[in-house]
Scaffold this motif. Structure first.
Motif, PDB file in Angstrom:
ATOM      1  N   VAL A  12      -5.335 -31.427   6.235  1.00  0.00           N
ATOM      2  CA  VAL A  12      -6.315 -30.348   6.074  1.00  0.00           C
ATOM      3  C   VAL A  12      -5.664 -28.968   6.134  1.00  0.00           C
ATOM      4  O   VAL A  12      -6.141 -28.045   5.464  1.00  0.00           O
ATOM      5  N   PHE A  13      -4.594 -28.807   6.896  1.00  0.00           N
ATOM      6  CA  PHE A  13      -3.908 -27.512   6.904  1.00  0.00           C
ATOM      7  C   PHE A  13      -3.284 -27.222   5.542  1.00  0.00           C
ATOM      8  O   PHE A  13      -3.329 -26.090   5.060  1.00  0.00           O
ATOM      9  N   ILE A  14      -2.725 -28.242   4.922  1.00  0.00           N
ATOM     10  CA  ILE A  14      -2.152 -28.040   3.585  1.00  0.00           C
ATOM     11  C   ILE A  14      -3.265 -27.745   2.578  1.00  0.00           C
ATOM     12  O   ILE A  14      -3.126 -26.845   1.743  1.00  0.00           O
ATOM     13  N   LEU A  15      -4.377 -28.468   2.671  1.00  0.00           N
ATOM     14  CA  LEU A  15      -5.511 -28.176   1.784  1.00  0.00           C
ATOM     15  C   LEU A  15      -6.044 -26.767   2.025  1.00  0.00           C
ATOM     16  O   LEU A  15      -6.392 -26.059   1.081  1.00  0.00           O
ATOM     17  N   ALA A  16      -6.121 -26.357   3.277  1.00  0.00           N
ATOM     18  CA  ALA A  16      -6.649 -25.031   3.611  1.00  0.00           C
ATOM     19  C   ALA A  16      -5.757 -23.917   3.078  1.00  0.00           C
ATOM     20  O   ALA A  16      -6.242 -22.819   2.790  1.00  0.00           O
ATOM     21  N   SER A  17      -4.470 -24.185   2.921  1.00  0.00           N
ATOM     22  CA  SER A  17      -3.572 -23.132   2.440  1.00  0.00           C
ATOM     23  C   SER A  17      -3.888 -22.710   1.012  1.00  0.00           C
ATOM     24  O   SER A  17      -3.527 -21.610   0.604  1.00  0.00           O
ATOM     25  N   ALA A  19      -7.248 -23.487  -0.411  1.00  0.00           N
ATOM     26  CA  ALA A  19      -8.689 -23.570  -0.623  1.00  0.00           C
ATOM     27  C   ALA A  19      -9.341 -22.194  -0.577  1.00  0.00           C
ATOM     28  O   ALA A  19      -8.872 -21.280   0.100  1.00  0.00           O
ATOM     29  N   THR A  20     -10.438 -22.073  -1.317  1.00  0.00           N
ATOM     30  CA  THR A  20     -11.241 -20.843  -1.311  1.00  0.00           C
ATOM     31  C   THR A  20     -12.714 -21.230  -1.397  1.00  0.00           C
ATOM     32  O   THR A  20     -13.055 -22.351  -1.756  1.00  0.00           O
ATOM     33  N   GLY A  21     -13.570 -20.292  -1.093  1.00  0.00           N
ATOM     34  CA  GLY A  21     -15.006 -20.465  -1.276  1.00  0.00           C
ATOM     35  C   GLY A  21     -15.604 -21.615  -0.487  1.00  0.00           C
ATOM     36  O   GLY A  21     -15.259 -21.862   0.663  1.00  0.00           O
ATOM     37  N   SER A  22     -16.515 -22.343  -1.139  1.00  0.00           N
ATOM     38  CA  SER A  22     -17.224 -23.424  -0.459  1.00  0.00           C
ATOM     39  C   SER A  22     -16.303 -24.589  -0.110  1.00  0.00           C
ATOM     40  O   SER A  22     -16.553 -25.308   0.852  1.00  0.00           O
ATOM     41  N   VAL A  23     -15.233 -24.778  -0.864  1.00  0.00           N
ATOM     42  CA  VAL A  23     -14.261 -25.828  -0.527  1.00  0.00           C
ATOM     43  C   VAL A  23     -13.614 -25.498   0.818  1.00  0.00           C
ATOM     44  O   VAL A  23     -13.415 -26.378   1.658  1.00  0.00           O
ATOM     45  N   ILE A  25     -14.944 -23.929   3.258  1.00  0.00           N
ATOM     46  CA  ILE A  25     -15.894 -24.189   4.340  1.00  0.00           C
ATOM     47  C   ILE A  25     -15.817 -25.658   4.754  1.00  0.00           C
ATOM     48  O   ILE A  25     -15.768 -25.977   5.940  1.00  0.00           O
ATOM     49  N   GLY A  26     -15.779 -26.561   3.785  1.00  0.00           N
ATOM     50  CA  GLY A  26     -15.645 -27.984   4.092  1.00  0.00           C
ATOM     51  C   GLY A  26     -14.323 -28.314   4.753  1.00  0.00           C
ATOM     52  O   GLY A  26     -14.266 -29.092   5.708  1.00  0.00           O
ATOM     53  N   VAL A  27     -13.245 -27.705   4.257  1.00  0.00           N
ATOM     54  CA  VAL A  27     -11.921 -27.936   4.841  1.00  0.00           C
ATOM     55  C   VAL A  27     -11.873 -27.376   6.262  1.00  0.00           C
ATOM     56  O   VAL A  27     -11.322 -28.009   7.161  1.00  0.00           O
ATOM     57  N   ALA A  28     -12.474 -26.218   6.481  1.00  0.00           N
ATOM     58  CA  ALA A  28     -12.493 -25.619   7.824  1.00  0.00           C
ATOM     59  C   ALA A  28     -13.292 -26.483   8.794  1.00  0.00           C
ATOM     60  O   ALA A  28     -12.901 -26.642   9.956  1.00  0.00           O
ATOM     61  N   MET A  32     -11.611 -28.133  12.123  1.00  0.00           N
ATOM     62  CA  MET A  32     -12.099 -27.951  13.483  1.00  0.00           C
ATOM     63  C   MET A  32     -12.438 -29.287  14.135  1.00  0.00           C
ATOM     64  O   MET A  32     -12.157 -29.489  15.323  1.00  0.00           O
ATOM     65  N   MET A  33     -13.015 -30.213  13.380  1.00  0.00           N
ATOM     66  CA  MET A  33     -13.326 -31.525  13.954  1.00  0.00           C
ATOM     67  C   MET A  33     -12.052 -32.255  14.363  1.00  0.00           C
ATOM     68  O   MET A  33     -12.000 -32.878  15.431  1.00  0.00           O
ATOM     69  N   LEU A  34     -11.015 -32.173  13.551  1.00  0.00           N
ATOM     70  CA  LEU A  34      -9.759 -32.840  13.875  1.00  0.00           C
ATOM     71  C   LEU A  34      -9.055 -32.179  15.057  1.00  0.00           C
ATOM     72  O   LEU A  34      -8.567 -32.856  15.965  1.00  0.00           O
ATOM     73  N   VAL A  35      -9.004 -30.862  15.050  1.00  0.00           N
ATOM     74  CA  VAL A  35      -8.315 -30.146  16.131  1.00  0.00           C
ATOM     75  C   VAL A  35      -9.039 -30.357  17.464  1.00  0.00           C
ATOM     76  O   VAL A  35      -8.417 -30.692  18.474  1.00  0.00           O
ATOM     77  N   PHE A  36     -10.352 -30.204  17.475  1.00  0.00           N
ATOM     78  CA  PHE A  36     -11.083 -30.366  18.727  1.00  0.00           C
ATOM     79  C   PHE A  36     -11.226 -31.828  19.121  1.00  0.00           C
ATOM     80  O   PHE A  36     -11.463 -32.137  20.289  1.00  0.00           O
TER      81      PHE A  36
END
Length: 123
Positions: A12-17, A19-23, A25-28, A32-36
């Protein structure tokens, strides 16, 4: 389970690097679910591998380190974002992916869990 979550973090960190917009939001949300999701696992590792008389001290050190790192990271992120000409979050997420990779290697080196000892009725 810890290794699975950490490998998910890398993805997800690689995807987040990128990602923009609504994508994003899903990646974020996944991020957060994985980190927490790792927090109760690390607390369980501390509880199982620390002698009872040292457990409170171990948790104290863990939480103090967490607060110190959190307080340090905010200004570092600010400087990173300001110094990379608008590419700061891409760099930030790639740094997070590299850190998650290091954590995955460390988790892979953890010893396997000890089997529970069965107690018979006569003991």
């Amino acid at each position: 389970m810890f290794l699975v979550l950490t490998i998910g973090d890398i993805a997800v960190f690689i995807l987040a690097s990128n990602a923009t917009g609504s994508v994003m939001i899903g990646v974020a949300l996944a991020m957060m679910m994985l980190v927490f999701g790792q927090i109760p696992i690390t607390d369980t590792l501390v509880a199982r591998n620390t002698p009872e008389h040292w457990r409170a001290r171990a948790y104290s050190v863990k939480y103090v380190l967490s607060f110190v790192v959190a307080a340090t990271v905010v200004p570092v992120i600010s400087r990173l974002h300001g110094s990379t000409a608008g590419d700061g979050f891409t760099t930030l997420f790639l740094i997070c992916a590299a850190c998650a990779t290091a954590i995955a290697f460390a988790v892979a080196l953890l010893p396997s869990p000890r089997p529970a000892v069965a107690i018979t009725a006569g003991e």
